[in-house]
Scaffold this motif. Structure first.
Motif, PDB file in Angstrom:
ATOM      1  N   ILE A  32       0.876  -1.170   0.000  1.00  0.00           N
ATOM      2  CA  ILE A  32       0.000   0.000   0.000  1.00  0.00           C
ATOM      3  C   ILE A  32       0.910   1.216   0.000  1.00  0.00           C
ATOM      4  N   ILE A  33       0.879   1.966  -1.072  1.00  0.00           N
ATOM      5  CA  ILE A  33       1.766   3.116  -1.261  1.00  0.00           C
ATOM      6  C   ILE A  33       0.938   4.394  -1.228  1.00  0.00           C
ATOM      7  N   GLY A  34       1.404   5.395  -0.504  1.00  0.00           N
ATOM      8  CA  GLY A  34       0.706   6.668  -0.427  1.00  0.00           C
ATOM      9  C   GLY A  34       1.427   7.761  -1.192  1.00  0.00           C
ATOM     10  N   LEU A  35       0.653   8.731  -1.657  1.00  0.00           N
ATOM     11  CA  LEU A  35       1.196   9.926  -2.310  1.00  0.00           C
ATOM     12  C   LEU A  35       0.552  11.125  -1.641  1.00  0.00           C
ATOM     13  N   ILE A  36       1.355  11.970  -1.017  1.00  0.00           N
ATOM     14  CA  ILE A  36       0.836  13.135  -0.307  1.00  0.00           C
ATOM     15  C   ILE A  36       1.561  14.391  -0.766  1.00  0.00           C
ATOM     16  N   ILE A 190     -13.493   2.757   5.673  1.00  0.00           N
ATOM     17  CA  ILE A 190     -12.611   2.728   4.501  1.00  0.00           C
ATOM     18  C   ILE A 190     -11.224   2.235   4.886  1.00  0.00           C
ATOM     19  N   ARG A 191     -10.745   2.634   6.056  1.00  0.00           N
ATOM     20  CA  ARG A 191      -9.440   2.147   6.528  1.00  0.00           C
ATOM     21  C   ARG A 191      -9.444   0.618   6.618  1.00  0.00           C
ATOM     22  N   GLU A 192     -10.493   0.080   7.181  1.00  0.00           N
ATOM     23  CA  GLU A 192     -10.616  -1.379   7.297  1.00  0.00           C
ATOM     24  C   GLU A 192     -10.690  -2.030   5.925  1.00  0.00           C
ATOM     25  N   ILE A 193     -11.446  -1.413   5.022  1.00  0.00           N
ATOM     26  CA  ILE A 193     -11.606  -1.971   3.680  1.00  0.00           C
ATOM     27  C   ILE A 193     -10.283  -1.986   2.928  1.00  0.00           C
ATOM     28  N   VAL A 194      -9.522  -0.902   3.021  1.00  0.00           N
ATOM     29  CA  VAL A 194      -8.223  -0.838   2.338  1.00  0.00           C
ATOM     30  C   VAL A 194      -7.310  -1.946   2.844  1.00  0.00           C
ATOM     31  N   HIS A 195      -7.276  -2.152   4.155  1.00  0.00           N
ATOM     32  CA  HIS A 195      -6.471  -3.242   4.715  1.00  0.00           C
ATOM     33  C   HIS A 195      -6.926  -4.595   4.174  1.00  0.00           C
ATOM     34  N   ARG A 196      -8.238  -4.805   4.117  1.00  0.00           N
ATOM     35  CA  ARG A 196      -8.755  -6.096   3.657  1.00  0.00           C
ATOM     36  C   ARG A 196      -8.431  -6.332   2.186  1.00  0.00           C
ATOM     37  N   GLY A 202      -4.927  -9.472  -1.828  1.00  0.00           N
ATOM     38  CA  GLY A 202      -3.591  -9.308  -2.395  1.00  0.00           C
ATOM     39  C   GLY A 202      -3.459  -8.150  -3.360  1.00  0.00           C
ATOM     40  N   LEU A 203      -4.380  -7.193  -3.279  1.00  0.00           N
ATOM     41  CA  LEU A 203      -4.333  -6.052  -4.191  1.00  0.00           C
ATOM     42  C   LEU A 203      -3.206  -5.088  -3.816  1.00  0.00           C
ATOM     43  N   THR A 204      -2.490  -4.631  -4.818  1.00  0.00           N
ATOM     44  CA  THR A 204      -1.558  -3.518  -4.639  1.00  0.00           C
ATOM     45  C   THR A 204      -2.369  -2.233  -4.692  1.00  0.00           C
ATOM     46  N   ILE A 205      -2.098  -1.309  -3.776  1.00  0.00           N
ATOM     47  CA  ILE A 205      -2.906  -0.097  -3.669  1.00  0.00           C
ATOM     48  C   ILE A 205      -2.001   1.131  -3.671  1.00  0.00           C
ATOM     49  N   PHE A 206      -2.363   2.098  -4.499  1.00  0.00           N
ATOM     50  CA  PHE A 206      -1.669   3.387  -4.548  1.00  0.00           C
ATOM     51  C   PHE A 206      -2.714   4.453  -4.294  1.00  0.00           C
ATOM     52  N   LEU A 207      -2.531   5.235  -3.215  1.00  0.00           N
ATOM     53  CA  LEU A 207      -3.574   6.193  -2.870  1.00  0.00           C
ATOM     54  C   LEU A 207      -3.034   7.598  -2.672  1.00  0.00           C
ATOM     55  N   VAL A 208      -3.831   8.548  -3.120  1.00  0.00           N
ATOM     56  CA  VAL A 208      -3.634   9.963  -2.828  1.00  0.00           C
ATOM     57  C   VAL A 208      -4.639  10.330  -1.752  1.00  0.00           C
ATOM     58  N   VAL A 218      -2.271   3.100   7.138  1.00  0.00           N
ATOM     59  CA  VAL A 218      -2.431   2.009   6.174  1.00  0.00           C
ATOM     60  C   VAL A 218      -1.234   1.826   5.245  1.00  0.00           C
ATOM     61  N   CYS A 219      -0.448   2.855   5.040  1.00  0.00           N
ATOM     62  CA  CYS A 219       0.592   2.794   4.005  1.00  0.00           C
ATOM     63  C   CYS A 219       1.875   2.108   4.491  1.00  0.00           C
ATOM     64  N   ASP A 220       2.458   1.320   3.594  1.00  0.00           N
ATOM     65  CA  ASP A 220       3.767   0.735   3.842  1.00  0.00           C
ATOM     66  C   ASP A 220       4.878   1.719   3.499  1.00  0.00           C
TER      67      ASP A 220
END
Length: 256
Positions: A32-36, A190-196, A202-208, A218-220
């Protein structure tokens, strides 16, 4: 881990305004990658480039090591990249179920078989309906499947958009401000859903996202951009204690 999406020196200009100035980032498989960054930093513009809704003047974007520079947005979806939008883009006069099923278009299969309503097409339709229902249950909107989207609260509409993206059966999903306009209870959900999505599917997630509590929890790994350029990158703890990020964006309340 292998790299799913990678930006190399991506530059985007709107007239004389440089929205992204040589941005580099690497989204690893399974993370889980974040962009801020501050408003106007170029985050959504970069998201649009990654999903090929926006062209770029120079640089390259790679998916699984192959260039997607010449691809169209619908072709990106077929690769396994789905996204949500900062401003909700749903069909308000359609039901929740209809909106979710729109996301399955890449899975429909042979159009002739569908036109002739062959047994394979009937089986596939039942499978896609089951998938839409399962996704709705995961996102806790199964009781709204027959509701017109325009009649749903904003926070529920955000989940419908996420459900539509998931219906495409992606390998990676780009979430553009998933909790914008949501209340505390919706943010927690939503936090719980993103983790699930990450841990169970096994979804890769990129979030702004501007909600730092969500991002930090949530972000690694997190990338920070400012004025269209890379400012910093690192784990949540590294970003929280980065003096350049504190000065440009977070403020002292996030420093510990």
């Amino acid at each position: 881990m292998a790299s799913y999406l990678r930006c190399e020196n991506v530059t985007i200009r709107f007239g004389g305004v440089v929205a992204c100035d040589g941005v580099n980032l690497d989204i690893e498989e399974g993370k889980i990658i974040g962009l801020i960054g501050p408003n106007g930093a170029g985050k959504t513009t970069l998201f649009n480039a990654l999903s090929r809704f926006q062209s770029y003047e120079s640089g390259s974007i790679f998916y699984r090591g192959a260039s997607i520079d010449r691809m169209k947005s619908h072709e990106i979806v077929k690769l396994g990249v789905a996204r949500t939008f900062q401003n909700i883009r749903l069909f308000g006069e359609q039901t929740t179920l209809a909106n979710i099923l729109i996301g399955t278009h890449r899975l429909i299969g042979n159009p002739i078989a569908n036109m002739l309503w062959l047994p394979w097409a009937r089986d596939n339709e039942r499978r896609l309906l089951r998938r839409a229902t399962e996704i709705a249950e995961m996102l806790h909107i199964e009781n709204e499947l027959d509701t017109l989207v325009k009649n749903l609260p904003y926070g529920v509409q955000k989940r419908v958009e996420l459900a539509r993206a998931l219906a495409a059966d992606p390998e990676i999903i780009l979430l553009d401000e998933p909790v914008a306009g949501c209340n505390d209870e919706e943010i927690t959900d939503i936090r719980e859903i993103v983790h699930r999505l990450n841990r169970e599917l096994g979804l890769t997630i990129f979030l702004v996202e501007h909600n730092m509590s969500l991002v930090m929890s949530v972000c690694d790994y997190i990338y920070v951009i400012n004025f269209g350029s890379n400012l910093a990158e690192g784990t949540p703890d590294e970003i929280r204690n980065n003096s350049a990020v504190i000065g440009a964006y977070l403020g002292e309340e996030y420093h510990r």
